[in-house]
Structures are given as structure tokens and as C-alpha cells.
Design an enzyme around this catalytic site. Sequence first.
Site, PDB file in Angstrom:
ATOM      1  N   HIS A  89       0.813  -1.219   0.000  1.00 30.24           N
ATOM      2  CA  HIS A  89       0.000   0.000   0.000  1.00 30.24           C
ATOM      3  C   HIS A  89       0.844   1.266   0.000  1.00 30.24           C
ATOM      4  O   HIS A  89       0.355   2.337  -0.331  1.00 30.24           O
ATOM      5  CB  HIS A  89      -1.069  -0.013   1.108  1.00 30.24           C
ATOM      6  CG  HIS A  89      -0.602   0.318   2.488  1.00 30.24           C
ATOM      7  ND1 HIS A  89      -0.274  -0.643   3.421  1.00 30.24           N
ATOM      8  CD2 HIS A  89      -0.412   1.506   3.104  1.00 30.24           C
ATOM      9  CE1 HIS A  89       0.072  -0.053   4.551  1.00 30.24           C
ATOM     10  NE2 HIS A  89       0.009   1.255   4.384  1.00 30.24           N
ATOM     11  N   ASP A 225       1.303  -7.692   2.424  1.00 30.25           N
ATOM     12  CA  ASP A 225       1.364  -6.264   2.108  1.00 30.25           C
ATOM     13  C   ASP A 225       2.809  -5.784   1.915  1.00 30.25           C
ATOM     14  O   ASP A 225       3.356  -5.073   2.753  1.00 30.25           O
ATOM     15  CB  ASP A 225       0.681  -5.480   3.244  1.00 30.25           C
ATOM     16  CG  ASP A 225       0.346  -4.048   2.830  1.00 30.25           C
ATOM     17  OD1 ASP A 225       0.899  -3.565   1.825  1.00 30.25           O
ATOM     18  OD2 ASP A 225      -0.471  -3.413   3.530  1.00 30.25           O
ATOM     19  N   SER A 657       3.992   2.331   8.416  1.00 29.79           N
ATOM     20  CA  SER A 657       3.802   1.297   7.408  1.00 29.79           C
ATOM     21  C   SER A 657       5.088   1.118   6.629  1.00 29.79           C
ATOM     22  O   SER A 657       5.706   2.093   6.222  1.00 29.79           O
ATOM     23  CB  SER A 657       2.672   1.679   6.471  1.00 29.79           C
ATOM     24  OG  SER A 657       1.474   1.245   7.024  1.00 29.79           O
TER      25      SER A 657
HETATM   26  N1  ARG Z   1      -4.849   0.680   7.724  1.00 30.22           N
HETATM   27  C1  ARG Z   1      -3.541   0.706   7.140  1.00 30.22           C
HETATM   28  C2  ARG Z   1      -2.956   2.134   7.197  1.00 30.22           C
HETATM   29  O1  ARG Z   1      -3.478   2.983   7.838  1.00 30.22           O
HETATM   30  C3  ARG Z   1      -3.504   0.137   5.755  1.00 30.22           C
HETATM   31  C4  ARG Z   1      -4.253   0.883   4.706  1.00 30.22           C
HETATM   32  C5  ARG Z   1      -4.163   0.305   3.326  1.00 30.22           C
HETATM   33  N2  ARG Z   1      -5.148  -0.697   3.086  1.00 30.22           N
HETATM   34  C6  ARG Z   1      -6.457  -0.455   2.714  1.00 30.22           C
HETATM   35  N3  ARG Z   1      -7.271  -1.457   2.537  1.00 30.22           N
HETATM   36  N4  ARG Z   1      -6.916   0.750   2.507  1.00 30.22           N
HETATM   37  O2  ARG Z   1      -2.429   2.739   6.313  1.00 30.22           O
HETATM   38  N1  ASP Z   2      -1.364   1.504   7.988  1.00 31.49           N
HETATM   39  C1  ASP Z   2      -0.619   2.575   8.604  1.00 31.49           C
HETATM   40  C2  ASP Z   2       0.356   3.220   7.629  1.00 31.49           C
HETATM   41  O1  ASP Z   2       0.132   3.215   6.427  1.00 31.49           O
HETATM   42  C3  ASP Z   2       0.060   2.110   9.851  1.00 31.49           C
HETATM   43  C4  ASP Z   2      -0.816   2.263  11.059  1.00 31.49           C
HETATM   44  O2  ASP Z   2      -1.583   3.243  11.119  1.00 31.49           O
HETATM   45  O3  ASP Z   2      -0.715   1.430  11.950  1.00 31.49           O
HETATM   46  O4  ASP Z   2       1.302   3.870   8.015  1.00 31.49           O
END
Ligand code: ARG
Ligand code: ASP
Length: 721
Positions: A89, A225, A657
Site C-alpha cells: 500500500h 502487504d 507502514s
Molecule cells: N490501515 C492501514 C494504514 O493505515 C492500511 C491501509 C491500506 N489498506 C487499505 N485497505 N486501505 O495505512
Molecule cells: N497503515 C498505517 C500506515 O500506512 C500504519 C498504522 O496506522 O498502523 O502507516
Amino acid sequence: MLQRIMKPVLLVVLLLVLARHTYATEGMWLPQLLSGLNEKEMKGMGMKIAAADIYSINKGSLKDAIVSFGGFCTAEVISEQGLLLTNHHCGYDAIQKHSSLQNNFLENGFWAKSAVEELPNPGLFATFIVRIDDVTKAALQDVKPGMSERERQSAIDRRLNEIRQQARHESWQETMIKPFYEGNQYFLFVTETYRDVRLVGAPPSSIGKFGSDTDNWVWPRHTGDFSMFRIYAGKDGRPAPYSKDNVPLKPRYALTISLKGVKQNDFTMVMGFPGRTSEYLPSEGVKQTVDVLDAAKVEMRDAALKIMDGYMRKDPQIKIQYAAKFAGTANYWKKWMGEMQGVKQTNGVGKKLQYEDTYRQQLETNPVWKQQYGGVLDSLNGYYQQIQPYAQARDYYSELVRNVELFTVGDRLISFLNDVHERGEAQYETMRQQFLVSMQGFYQNYNAGVDHDVAVSLIALYAKGVPAQLAGAEFAQIWQENNKNSRALSDKLYAASGLTSMDKLTAFVQQPYNTVVAQMWKDPATRLVMAMRKGYVDNISRPLADLQSNINNLQRIYMQAQMDVMGSKKVFYPDANSTLRVTYGKVDGYNPRDAIHYDFYTYLDGVMEKYIPGDYEFDVPARLIELYKKKDYGRYGVNGRMPVCFIASNHTTGGNSGSPALDAYGRLIGLNFDRTWEGTMSDINFDPAICRNIMVDIRYVLFIVDKYAGCTRLIDEMKLL
Ligand code: ARG
Ligand code: ASP
């Protein structure tokens, strides 16, 4: 004799038992301060290396393998040839930009078979931290008691410039200073930024984004990921703009990879660039964040997402157009809901109140503190109460403008016309062409029918959520003209506005500049945008800025007060601010609710359990199913199973991330990418009992690269243990 030995032994045992239960996994620590603040505790938790192996300016250390990836994520060097590992991502934009219908790398994955196939990404960069210096004293030397906030800041800013210029650094390095502990301390960073960063490999989205929005922020998780890039440098090894003659970077340090996996309670450490946290809010601030601000944002996004989802399910074209927007909107919508629930479930506000009681009692014990800090906390809480209606209105406003795309276009058109006004009408012709080109991508993914329905819902919520005197007279008039009926208003907007399609917009700005400006006041969309904007600027953002400045001032004093008054009870770490941090914890499951326990490991079996053929979130590639059936895991499986993800109690946030998960020896064991839903509140209220970060196991990453993609040239350049 025995007795005398027994006693200390008992004490040590007791202390060890206590230490086991009170180890502080909370905290995002500065790497250069670990030796003084954390090393002992880290070793107590099982770390086998020294703080100097993590951060050193004299030899290559772990910090030399970690980069800020484009300023929004983290990545790490995993070979002597500058190979970078980060999340799927995080690389998503780059992968998408290289994708076309013929070569859909998002869907099918991408693997450069050789160096010449590695793809450049203009604008993407990787920044190393060379050195971190405490410059607090020099930064604050002109600050005098009684200075106003503004005077204080300009006295500091003048010094910061000077310090930056005088800081020892090489010509190809940069310097940057950032405030810490709410502006009580300042640190200088000497950095090296490489701007030739090429895409090397990515799995298909059915692996790299497996589970998509449904599984996002959720444990148990089964997402691979990850994606890979490579840093290229000039022939001298220094940062250089893109050139085909650039060579792979020889890093100061590359991570060693461990294939051993982790067990319960194993020490883990995550290094990276966490973006922002607010761990030192007073109780009123925490209450406001979850009860008022999160709630307002969730309410708005809830409505917008429901409408998008309805259309996306019915219409495949809309599904493609809105997939990325939906994901972007859904990510924080879900995070805030988790945060609201988490704070409530762990009594986060109650705990803050308790903490504030202890702080007040402690403050009373020392006349100097009383004199210096008496009343600060109460004033701060008071200002939070005062700012509440404005902060809430701000969030309604920004969610409205963000989610109703017609308002986004309106905003952009107004800015464009302002730019023309500033640069002179003679520029209109060329600027108009540029503006129209810049809007093409937008309309490609725009559907006025979806947007109309979003507007119907969101304008009504805005009118209900923002008091009339804050929304302003101009908005009130338009609202009144439409009998306070957002459907009537929206019907008119989308029927009559010249901004609802590329063709209409082109025709609109084809007219002479003055005509366009005159029309702008008549077009119902721009008229409404300007009305709302005026209300926002006059009634919301001004008072907000004044109150915020008072809050910042008090928040700074309160931070110092906590460090002085509560310093004997706990060690304070600075809130995240996109600088390099170390966090450490232990591999462990958790109990989210009564009678439910989550284990800390997931396996490929779980991917197959979630498999829904043809589904856009839970499809599984045929090749992966084949490997699963044959249990063909190579050296990466354990006892006939393939590990996929694991969790631990490392304190992470957005920006972390792509961060490496390291074991007790500083070896790479996984890749951080998310948090568990119950623990998303860790940004304001870290609770070690249920806050967990989610990592993909490095063995799953290597299995995909090696067995799934057959990209063995990459495996060959890594150091595997
Ligand atoms: N929750 C994670 C972060 O804040 C991963 C986001 C990417 N994945 C998604 N399905 N949008 O960035
Ligand atoms: N998914 C988040 C990021 O893209 C990481 C988190 O918020 O735990 O940095």
C-alpha cells in the site's frame, strides 16, 4: 549465610516478576537517546544487541538501513545493492502509475527480471538519517519569560535558521530541525535523500491487498502487504537525480534476515517514521476527540461511503472509478470508529482524569511547581471546552468539501481564477489549458449521479451539525432559498452547474476571463462553495486559530510540567512527528472482548478459509492455491504450514507502514503494515493489553518472491540466516 543470600535472590526474583508485568511497550523513542533511556529495559525484555548497534554515528548501525519512503511511509535496505522493502500500500501509487490495461501490475503483480527492467518513479524519494543532534539550548537562547507566543516563535525561528546553516554537514546532505515535546526541545537532523528510486517487484493485489477494506484494521489478517524498490546513486555513491547511468546504492548498512520466526513473548522492535500522535492531551481533549470530532467525521463518511458502495455494487464502471476514493475514505473512517470504541472500552477518559488527579496531588507537594504550573491544566481543559464548537464545525466543513466532489472542483476553479488574477489576465489562455488538463484525471473517475446523492446526504448533515451563526449568513440565505431541503438544493446544483462534467467545465472556462468570473457568482455550485468558504473563514477558522494558539502554548507548558512533576513515575517520549523512532514490544495475542482470545500468528490456511473465487477483496491467485495444495513452501514453511502475519505490542502509527520488524538480534523478521481495530486508539491512549501492530512475516514475503514469482535473483542478493 543462606538467609542473607536468599533475601536478595528473592528480591531479584520479585523484581523480575514485577518487571515482566510492567515493561513499558508504550512509546516511540528517539534512536539516539536509547542508551540513556531504554537500553536497560530493552535488554530486560530480551534484546541481545546494544543501543549503539541501533544508532551510532561512528559505525554502520540499524538506523542506516531505514529510510523515510516518499515522506509518507517507511522502507528498509535489505541488500548490499540498495534493495528496499516496503508495503504494497506504500508502493501502490507507483505501481498504479506503471499500470495500464495491457500491463496491469496492480492486478497481476510486477517483477523486474533484471536491473534494466526496474522502473523509475519521478517524485519518489528515500531519506536516510545521518545524525541527530540536540539543539534545544541554542534554539531557545533568546526566549525570555513573558514573551507572547508569537514573539517566542520568531525568537526561535531566527535561531533555527542560524543553527541549520552552521551545522556540520556535507554538500550533498540536508539539515532539518523539528520541535519535540510540544516545543520544549529541538533536534537537528542531518539527512541524505536519494531521488532515483526504482520499482523492483510487487505481488498481485490479491496477495498484497488481500482482504482489502473488509480486513483493513482487523486481526486476524492474511495480507502479503509488501513491494520492493531499489535506491540508485551516482557513480560516487551520492544522491543524484535520475539517470540511466546511476548505479545501485552501496548502503552503509543492510539488514540481515532471519527465517526463524517468533514465539510468544519474543522481543520485537520496529523502527520507522511514525507521523502524528496526541498522547498528552488533557482529559477534555481526549473526550472531544472521540465524542465530538471522530463522531462528526464518521457520521459524514458513513453517509458518503454507503452511497458510493450502493452504486459500486450495481455498476462495474463506477466500481473502477470509485475504488481508490472509496479505500481512501474508508481507511480513516474505520480507524476513527475503532478509536471511539477503544477509548470507551478501556475507559480512556476516566484514566486520564485519574492521571490528572495524581498530577495535581503531586504538584501540590512542591511550591516551585505550584508557582510555575499551578492552573495550567485547568486552563488547558478550559480552552478545549471553548474550542469545541469551532473544531467540530471545522471537521464538518472539511469532510463536506472533501466528500462532495462538486465542491472540490468548485474550490479548484476558484483557486485557478485567483491565480490568473494574481499573474495577470494575459496568462489566462495558457493557464486555462493547464487547468483543463489537470482536471481530466478527475473527471475520468467522476460520476455526477453518485456525487449528487452524496451531496443530498452531506449538505443536510452539515446544516444540522454546524450552528447557523458559524455556517454564516451567505450559507443561511442559500439554505433558506431552498426551504432547508438538501434534496431540492442538490437537484438544482447538479442540474444547473457548469462543473458537473469535463465538457461543461471546458465550455465554462472557454469564455473570456471576466465573463467566467461574473458567471462564477451565478453558477449554483461555485456560489455555494464561496458562501460556505466565507462562513468558514469569518466564523470558524479565525476563532479557531486564536484558541489553537493558546492551546499550543499551554500544551507546551503542560508537557514540561508533566515531565517535571510526574518524571519520577514515568519516562516521557515525544509525540510522533514524522521523525525516526524506535518502538519495542513483545509478540503476544490479546483478548478483545469477554471470552474471545486472538492468537498472534496467521497461516496460509487462513487465506484459503477466506478465499471467495472472483471476489474483488478475497480472490486468491491460482498459482498460490497450487503451492498451497502441494505445500510447496521451500525453506520458508514451518511444520508443513506457511506463516503469513503476526502481531506484537509495538507502539506504531500511520507512517510506520513499511517499517521493519526486528528480533532481539536486530534481524529482519517482518514488515509492519497495520494495527488491530481495538487498538487504533493507540494514537491518543495506548493500552498495552489490547494495542497490537500487525506485521507480515518475512518468510511469507520471501516465499512469494521466491516460490510464487520465481524472482530468485532478489533472494540471492539478500543475507538470509
Ligand atoms: N490501515 C492501514 C494504514 O493505515 C492500511 C491501509 C491500506 N489498506 C487499505 N485497505 N486501505 O495505512
Ligand atoms: N497503515 C498505517 C500506515 O500506512 C500504519 C498504522 O496506522 O498502523 O502507516
